[in-house]
Design an enzyme around this catalytic site. Structure first.
Site, PDB file in Angstrom:
ATOM      1  N   CYS A 150      48.884  42.581  68.314  1.00  0.00           N
ATOM      2  CA  CYS A 150      50.072  43.250  68.425  1.00  0.00           C
ATOM      3  C   CYS A 150      51.055  42.923  67.482  1.00  0.00           C
ATOM      4  O   CYS A 150      51.486  41.719  67.290  1.00  0.00           O
ATOM      5  CB  CYS A 150      50.753  43.620  69.546  1.00  0.00           C
ATOM      6  SG  CYS A 150      49.851  44.120  70.962  1.00  0.00           S
TER       7      CYS A 150
ATOM      8  N   CYS B 287      56.931  55.097  61.752  1.00  0.00           N
ATOM      9  CA  CYS B 287      56.570  53.860  60.813  1.00  0.00           C
ATOM     10  C   CYS B 287      56.139  53.850  59.392  1.00  0.00           C
ATOM     11  O   CYS B 287      55.872  52.951  58.635  1.00  0.00           O
ATOM     12  CB  CYS B 287      55.371  52.917  61.776  1.00  0.00           C
ATOM     13  SG  CYS B 287      55.622  53.048  63.642  1.00  0.00           S
TER      14      CYS B 287
ATOM     15  N   LYS C 104      51.291  42.181  61.390  1.00  0.00           N
ATOM     16  CA  LYS C 104      50.979  41.192  62.369  1.00  0.00           C
ATOM     17  C   LYS C 104      51.981  39.819  62.116  1.00  0.00           C
ATOM     18  O   LYS C 104      52.487  39.283  62.972  1.00  0.00           O
ATOM     19  CB  LYS C 104      49.730  40.782  62.643  1.00  0.00           C
ATOM     20  CG  LYS C 104      49.368  39.623  63.710  1.00  0.00           C
ATOM     21  CD  LYS C 104      49.739  40.171  65.124  1.00  0.00           C
ATOM     22  CE  LYS C 104      49.713  38.764  65.695  1.00  0.00           C
ATOM     23  NZ  LYS C 104      50.717  38.006  65.875  1.00  0.00           N
TER      24      LYS C 104
ATOM     25  N   HIS D 175      57.189  43.370  61.380  1.00  0.00           N
ATOM     26  CA  HIS D 175      57.007  45.026  61.293  1.00  0.00           C
ATOM     27  C   HIS D 175      58.524  45.427  61.457  1.00  0.00           C
ATOM     28  O   HIS D 175      58.487  46.172  62.617  1.00  0.00           O
ATOM     29  CB  HIS D 175      55.958  45.342  62.068  1.00  0.00           C
ATOM     30  CG  HIS D 175      55.955  46.833  62.019  1.00  0.00           C
ATOM     31  ND1 HIS D 175      56.059  47.599  60.959  1.00  0.00           N
ATOM     32  CD2 HIS D 175      55.281  47.658  62.832  1.00  0.00           C
ATOM     33  CE1 HIS D 175      55.612  48.869  61.065  1.00  0.00           C
ATOM     34  NE2 HIS D 175      55.198  49.255  62.399  1.00  0.00           N
TER      35      HIS D 175
END
Ligand SMILES: [Zn+2]
Lengths: 383, 132
Positions: free
Chosen positions: A206, A83, A328, A332
């Site tokens: 998440c 990431c 969020k 992402h």
């Protein structure tokens, strides 16, 4: 170090069903070129952050794809660090300019994630963990961050309500960002009562599965001054590593690599945490935002949750965090995230962030995390 | 990324079946699994079998896991500090989330993990369960 950011480009973030991996990348690439007011042939090198295209789209060799999109034959490389791929691509661009290998570099990030099932995405993302130690045990990223959240709650007394303040703030910011995946505000109850993913983290703790691409153009100081009288400068950059598996680290309630990367970046920039006016941090899960804030030294260990609950992280408060909506709410798209963070900081420092504009911001920091903290990049930007 | 072929899983079966880790020949530090280098810098290790007892440091549950575990969910996951020192990521078996508490004592147990299709290989390994 003083490297200019002379152009930025973002696609819409979300489920972009009518655009492919290549379409998204090309759109962001052309936008950053247009904003910089230069032509493709001015680009001497390209770096593109991407994590999952091999697993999710059956496409590797993203470097060549990015060069082809601009009809160029220049060196073009795909950079991967889970990431943190986007911010690693920025660091590759910085290194190219610092070494004198190139004067103008395009840095991109791209991810196409919504073409496949959630299970396939979950499986692909676990590539960021330790396959033998964590993958075989059936671990998932929400679960690993849930383990961190529970350990942190136990150690510092963080409450569920305090933690919920993080996504509530993210969605408030996202509601003011036209490219954000989710532009709807949330309440504390919405977060706590959402379906449980990995206890204590609910779906609203998440970050989502997202398509999107981002791009910036970096240039030497002299070129940036010539081309753009409103350039924002990269003045510090740090990167650190830690064990792939969370369980091989000393502490479950901190991301040590953030501290190491920040120390290096801040020293290079000649600043301390007190000089930071705003930060984009890697809130892949709500708990990660608190760990990032503490790792950067913007709050004492164990206190970031209190600041979040007190509202200090809103764009118009003491220490604006994730004004774009964060991972969020903005979304992402893995490889695109690190470059998008840089774009948000640049827009804020150039006073062009619209309704979520931070007042009098001069120093901004972007923190991008790979895995559960095995790779962390911190970049410092100045007006 | 989860990739399962018999050879990938066979290679490390001692680790998973028998909690086989390593002891540094130079400084005596214990590791699970065996790393390339000890924190002291040495690369000389002797095999060390862990007792399979430890303390629960954190835990959670997984409602929908990776593809290979789709039929297996929901299940609990934790990090256990072995009584000898190293930490281990492990599925927690024979318990529900409500049964678990940070600091509780756990013991290792040999369990099935998953199978690759109806006719495929069945994979086993160590899970931890509360020491009631
Ligand atoms: Zn040693």
């Amino acid at each position: 170090m003083k490297i200019g950011v002379i152009g930025t480009g973002l696609t819409k973030f979300g489920e972009i069903w009518d655009k492919s991996l290549r379409d998204l990348l090309a759109e962001a690439q052309l936008k950053s070129l247009e904003e910089a007011g230069i032509s493709p042939k001015d680009i001497e090198m390209i770096f593109t952050g991407n994590m999952c295209a091999g697993a999710l789209s059956g496409q590797l060799h993203i470097g060549a794809m990015a060069a082809e999109n601009l009809r160029l034959n220049v060196p073009s490389t795909r950079v991967e660090g889970a990431c943190a791929s986007g911010a690693l691509a920025i660091r590759a661009g910085i290194a190219a300019i610092e070494s004198g290998a190139a004067k103008i570099v395009q840095v991109n990030g791209v991810e196409k994630m919504t073409d496949v099932s959630t299970e396939q995405v979950t499986t692909a993302l676990m590539g960021a963990g330790d396959e033998e130690v964590e993958g075989f045990q059936g671990a998932t990223f929400p679960a690993l961050y849930a383990l961190m959240a529970r350990a942190y709650m136990q150690e510092f007394g963080l409450t569920r309500e305090e933690l919920a303040a993080v996504p509530v703030k993210s969605h408030k910011h996202g509601s003011m960002n036209p490219i954000a995946q989710y532009q709807k505000e949330l309440s504390i109850d919405d977060v706590i009562n959402a379906s449980m993913v990995s206890d204590p983290l609910t779906l609203m703790d998440c970050s989502p599965i997202t398509d999107g691409a981002s791009s910036i153009i970096l240039a030497t100081e002299s070129i940036a001054k010539k081309l753009n009288n409103d350039a924002v400068w990269v003045v510090g950059s740090g990167q650190a590593s830690d064990t792939l598996a969370l369980s091989n680290r000393d502490s479950l309630s901190e991301i040590k690599a953030t501290r190491f990367a920040a120390e290096h970046a801040f020293k290079q920039a000649g600043i301390t945490a007190r000089d930071v006016h705003l930060a984009e941090v890697h809130d892949c899960f709500s708990i990660a935002e608190l760990l990032a804030i503490e790792g950067l030294g913007l709050a004492k260990k164990g206190e970031a949750g209190k600041h979040a609950a007190a509202g200090h992280h809103y764009f118009d408060s003491k220490m604006p965090i994730n004004t774009c909506g964060g991972l969020k709410s903005c979304g992402h798209p893995i490889g695109a995230t690190g470059v998008k963070q840089a774009v948000e900081i640049v827009h804020q420092l150039q006073n062009r962030a619209g309704k979520r504009q931070v007042k009098k911001a001069e120093v901004g920091v972007a923190q991008n995390v790979g895995g559960t903290g095995a790779t962390v990049v911190v970049n410092v930007f100045k007006r | 990324m989860f990739r399962s072929t018999p050879i990938i899983r066979w290679r490390k079966y001692q680790e998973r079946y028998n909690l086989m880790g390593a002891k540094c020949e130079k400084c005596g530090k214990l590791h699970y699994p065996q790393p390339a280098l000890c924190t002291c810098g040495s690369s000389k290790f002797i095999a060390h079998k862990f007792k399979g007892e430890g303390t629960l440091l954190s835990f959670t549950d997984i409602g929908s896991g990776p593809e290979a575990y789709a039929e297996h969910a929901p299940y609990c996951l934790g990090i256990i500090q072995l009584s000898e020192g190293p930490k281990i990521t492990s599925q927690l078996s024979d318990c529900k989330l409500e049964d678990l508490k940070i600091g509780m004592q756990m013991i290792a147990t040999f369990r099935k993990f998953y199978s690759s299709g109806e006719k495929g290989a069945i994979y086993y390994g160590t899970k931890f369960t509360p020491k009631w």
